[in-house]
Write a protein that holds these residues in place. Structure first.
Motif, short mmCIF file in Angstrom:
data_model
loop_
_atom_site.label_atom_id
_atom_site.label_comp_id
_atom_site.label_asym_id
_atom_site.label_seq_id
_atom_site.Cartn_x
_atom_site.Cartn_y
_atom_site.Cartn_z
N MET A 173 1.37 -1.00 -0.21
CA MET A 173 0.64 -0.23 -0.20
C MET A 173 0.79 1.34 -0.18
N ASN A 174 0.69 2.22 -0.34
CA ASN A 174 1.33 3.55 -0.75
C ASN A 174 0.70 4.99 -0.10
N GLU A 175 1.01 5.33 0.67
CA GLU A 175 0.91 6.35 1.51
C GLU A 175 1.29 7.95 0.41
N VAL A 176 0.06 8.14 0.27
CA VAL A 176 0.57 9.89 -0.86
C VAL A 176 -0.08 10.84 0.35
N TYR A 177 0.13 11.72 0.45
CA TYR A 177 -0.55 13.41 0.42
C TYR A 177 -0.23 14.10 -0.54
N GLU B 139 -17.24 23.35 -1.23
CA GLU B 139 -17.71 23.15 -1.13
C GLU B 139 -17.17 22.09 -2.69
N THR B 140 -16.26 22.65 -2.83
CA THR B 140 -15.27 21.93 -3.66
C THR B 140 -13.96 21.76 -3.50
N LEU B 141 -13.87 22.40 -1.99
CA LEU B 141 -13.32 21.12 -1.56
C LEU B 141 -13.47 19.47 -1.29
N ARG B 142 -15.05 19.97 -0.69
CA ARG B 142 -15.51 18.26 -0.05
C ARG B 142 -15.47 17.55 -1.33
N HIS B 143 -15.88 18.01 -2.69
CA HIS B 143 -16.13 17.56 -3.88
C HIS B 143 -14.66 16.99 -4.06
N ALA B 144 -14.06 17.43 -4.28
CA ALA B 144 -12.20 16.51 -4.45
C ALA B 144 -12.34 15.68 -3.42
N VAL B 145 -12.58 15.75 -2.30
CA VAL B 145 -12.55 14.42 -1.51
C VAL B 145 -13.01 13.64 -1.70
N GLN B 146 -14.87 14.43 -1.84
CA GLN B 146 -15.29 12.55 -2.21
C GLN B 146 -15.15 11.89 -3.56
N LEU B 147 -14.50 12.32 -4.79
CA LEU B 147 -14.19 11.72 -5.93
C LEU B 147 -13.18 10.89 -5.14
N LEU B 148 -12.21 11.63 -4.45
CA LEU B 148 -10.80 10.32 -4.63
C LEU B 148 -11.18 9.65 -3.76
N GLN B 149 -12.41 10.37 -2.77
CA GLN B 149 -12.63 8.44 -1.30
C GLN B 149 -13.36 7.47 -2.98
N ARG B 150 -14.45 8.14 -3.68
CA ARG B 150 -14.88 6.82 -4.04
C ARG B 150 -14.24 6.05 -5.79
N HIS B 151 -13.05 6.74 -5.57
CA HIS B 151 -12.20 5.79 -6.55
C HIS B 151 -11.91 4.28 -5.77
N GLU B 152 -12.07 3.32 -6.29
CA GLU B 152 -11.47 1.94 -5.58
C GLU B 152 -10.20 1.44 -5.45
N ALA B 153 -9.61 2.37 -5.64
CA ALA B 153 -8.00 2.13 -5.22
C ALA B 153 -7.65 2.86 -5.00
N VAL B 154 -8.49 4.20 -4.26
CA VAL B 154 -7.79 4.62 -3.15
C VAL B 154 -8.98 5.16 -2.11
N GLU B 155 -8.00 5.17 -0.84
CA GLU B 155 -9.09 5.50 0.53
C GLU B 155 -8.47 6.55 1.23
N VAL B 156 -8.97 7.58 1.31
CA VAL B 156 -8.27 8.24 2.07
C VAL B 156 -8.83 8.93 3.60
N ILE B 157 -7.65 8.72 4.06
CA ILE B 157 -7.48 7.95 5.60
C ILE B 157 -6.89 9.29 6.59
N ALA C 109 2.87 6.45 -8.61
CA ALA C 109 2.32 7.56 -8.59
C ALA C 109 2.18 8.31 -9.90
N GLN C 110 2.30 8.17 -11.24
CA GLN C 110 1.53 8.37 -12.46
C GLN C 110 0.02 8.21 -12.49
N GLU C 111 -0.40 6.86 -11.89
CA GLU C 111 -1.27 6.54 -11.97
C GLU C 111 -2.22 7.33 -10.78
N ILE C 112 -1.63 7.76 -9.73
CA ILE C 112 -2.76 8.79 -8.37
C ILE C 112 -2.99 10.49 -9.25
N LEU C 113 -2.12 10.27 -9.76
CA LEU C 113 -1.42 11.59 -10.87
C LEU C 113 -2.81 11.89 -12.22
#
Length: 173
Positions: free
Chosen positions: A1-5, A17-35, A67-71
């Motif tokens: 598992m990779n830790e990414v800031y 609201e835009t920040l919230r939406h961005a975090v929601q989109l990160l969280q919804r990605h099947e390979a990303v968990e917002v910690i 790293a390229q995929e998360i970019l």
């Protein structure tokens, strides 16, 4: 598992609201968990200063992505949130920058990690140090707390504390 800031910033429209939406989109990605999420900070613009103040925060995610995929995920989120690049360091609905990917040093045509200017920017260091005060810069091994002390906190004001990931992504501004 990779830790990414990842640093998030917005200075157009409903910034929170835009920040919230961005975090929601990160969280919804099947390979990303917002910690973890930092507080939201109101910050003065850097570079091109004739623009509205920003709201900035930093998130820690765990991911199986390279790293390229998360970019690419970050760039897709920027596009979904209508990011337009007209002026360097200019106004934007959303900016996502990979600050750290594990403790790796990555330099490609499209990605430099650790982020090339993070050690100069209070709007990045303040929220990053808030959620990970023990971190050291991968290239210099210098504590980010020390870097923040050198840069100072001018132009960065805590705007809103975040109770947790779930509360933030499911609340309304």
């Amino acid at each position: 598992m990779n830790e990414v800031y990842i640093s998030l910033g917005s200075n157009m429209g409903d910034k929170e609201e835009t920040l919230r939406h961005a975090v929601q989109l990160l969280q919804r990605h099947e390979a990303v968990e917002v910690i973890k999420l930092s507080s939201i900070y109101e910050t003065d613009p850097v570079g091109f200063t004739d623009q509205d103040v920003f709201l900035n925060m930093v998130v820690l995610v765990n991911t199986t992505l390279t790293a390229q995929e998360i970019l690419e995920v970050c760039q897709e989120i920027e596009q979904e949130l209508k990011r337009i690049r007209i002026i360097r360091w200019g106004p934007r609905t959303m900016d996502l920058d990979i600050l750290l990917y594990n403790h790796d040093n990555i330099e490609t045509e499209t990605l430099i990690v650790p982020h090339a200017r993070m050690h100069e920017r209070a709007f990045v260091l303040v929220p990053l140090v808030e959620i990970a005060p023990e971190l050291k810069h991968p290239l210099t091994n210098e504590a980010l707390l020390t870097m923040l002390a050198q840069v100072g906190k001018e132009g960065v004001i805590q705007w809103k504390t975040i109770a947790g990931v779930s509360e933030f992504v499911h609340s309304e501004s």
